[in-house]
Each structure stands twice: as C-alpha cells, then as structure tokens.
Motif scaffolding. Structure first.
Motif, PDB file in Angstrom:
ATOM      1  N   TRP A  19      47.334  31.727  36.718  1.00  0.00           N
ATOM      2  CA  TRP A  19      46.162  32.580  36.552  1.00  0.00           C
ATOM      3  C   TRP A  19      46.195  33.738  37.554  1.00  0.00           C
ATOM      4  O   TRP A  19      46.659  33.606  38.672  1.00  0.00           O
ATOM      5  CB  TRP A  19      44.891  31.759  36.741  1.00  0.00           C
ATOM      6  N   THR A  46      40.348  33.405  27.800  1.00  0.00           N
ATOM      7  CA  THR A  46      39.991  33.553  26.388  1.00  0.00           C
ATOM      8  C   THR A  46      40.229  32.222  25.672  1.00  0.00           C
ATOM      9  O   THR A  46      40.895  31.327  26.202  1.00  0.00           O
ATOM     10  CB  THR A  46      40.852  34.626  25.709  1.00  0.00           C
ATOM     11  N   GLU A  73      41.171  37.658  36.066  1.00  0.00           N
ATOM     12  CA  GLU A  73      41.529  37.541  34.657  1.00  0.00           C
ATOM     13  C   GLU A  73      40.415  36.827  33.886  1.00  0.00           C
ATOM     14  O   GLU A  73      39.846  35.851  34.350  1.00  0.00           O
ATOM     15  CB  GLU A  73      42.829  36.734  34.538  1.00  0.00           C
ATOM     16  N   GLN A  74      40.116  37.321  32.702  1.00  0.00           N
ATOM     17  CA  GLN A  74      39.113  36.706  31.837  1.00  0.00           C
ATOM     18  C   GLN A  74      39.779  35.663  30.955  1.00  0.00           C
ATOM     19  O   GLN A  74      40.655  36.001  30.155  1.00  0.00           O
ATOM     20  CB  GLN A  74      38.438  37.770  30.955  1.00  0.00           C
TER      21      GLN A  74
END
Length: 172
Positions: A9, A16, A13-14
C-alpha cells in the motif's frame, strides 16, 4: 482461484473494491482448501472374518456440502491434494494382528498392520496418515483386517474417541 501476492500500500492511496477483491477477498478464497469429511463409529461393529480385509461401512459422517458418502465410500468431487487419515481400535484379544488400509479409486493402498498382541487386555489401535493427489470424482474407502482366529469388533462410541477417519483437501 489463485493466490495473488499481497499489495504494498502507498500512503494516501484510496482503496477500491477491485483492489480489496483481488488482494483480500480472493486471497482468503485461495486459502480455503474446501472439501472435507470426518467420520467415526458410533458403536462397536464387527471387524470381519479372521484373515480377510473387510470394508468398513458403518461410519457416522460429517460431510462438507461437496463430498458424498454412501455405503462406506466417499466421493471427492474436485481434484487436488488430500490428507487421508484413519485411526481404528479393536477390542482386546491376545492373538493375531490388526490392520487398516485405504482403497482409492478401487486400488488398495498400503496395508498398515500391528503385529501379534501378547495380552488379552491390550486394545490395539492402528493408524494411517497420508497425503495423496487425487483426480476429480475420486473415491476412497477404508478396510479393516484382523487374524485373531475368531470374531473381533472395531471399537466405537458417540464421541469418536476410538475409531475415526477423515479426508480433507489441503491444496491444488
């Protein structure tokens, strides 16, 4: 479903749905080995004629929803590596040997025999523990053997402490 190496990660960061599905959900599904069946004898049952290998058909079975059991034989639908184990106990008797063996797709497996017992109070227990690669729709059953010269029983009880067997898929 195949295993995907875990994601590294990045800060900010988003996450999803696609990322979570690939790296979390799908990996959990890949770890689920799937089909299994465990069984035990609820009560003592005849071990068969002295000197003859005899199918054990009186199992009380706890199946997964994809393994079928009928008349002492399990059918394992998906191909894969399976752990096959059995532990059966015989009533005490001072003569002869005791044994167990698997029969996979009609082919007899290794005979496991316990040699002559020297005391009538000794309850013999015989065990097998093997990992085998099986094709789709493979079958497995277990056979018992004793050569005491008379009739002997396999020990059973509702808790499954004496005679029990199992097959479990452990991988592809």
């Amino acid at each position: 479903m195949a295993w995907t190496p875990p994601r590294t990660w990045v800060a900010g960061e988003q996450p999803t749905a696609a990322i979570f599905n690939t790296h979390i959900r799908d990996n959990f599904l890949a770890l689920d080995t799937g089909p299994y069946s465990y069984a035990h004898l609820n009560a003592d049952v005849a071990a068969g004629t002295s000197g003859v290998w005899t199918d054990i058909t009186s199992w009380s079975v706890d199946n997964s929803d994809t393994v079928t059991y009928s008349g002492g034989t399990w059918t394992l639908p998906p191909a894969g590596r399976y752990l096959v184990f059995a532990s059966i106990s015989y009533t005490a008797n001072a003569t002869g040997s005791r044994g167990i063996r698997p029969v996979i797709n009609g082919v007899v497996g290794q005979n496991i025999l316990v040699p002559t017992v020297t005391t009538a109070t000794y309850q013999a227990t015989v065990q097998i523990y093997n990992e085998v690669v099986l094709g789709a729709a493979s079958t497995i059953k277990f056979q018992a053997h004793q050569n005491s010269g008379g009739a002997l029983n396999l020990r059973g009880d509702t808790a499954g402490l004496y005679s029990r067997v199992g097959v479990r898929r452990v991988g592809n």
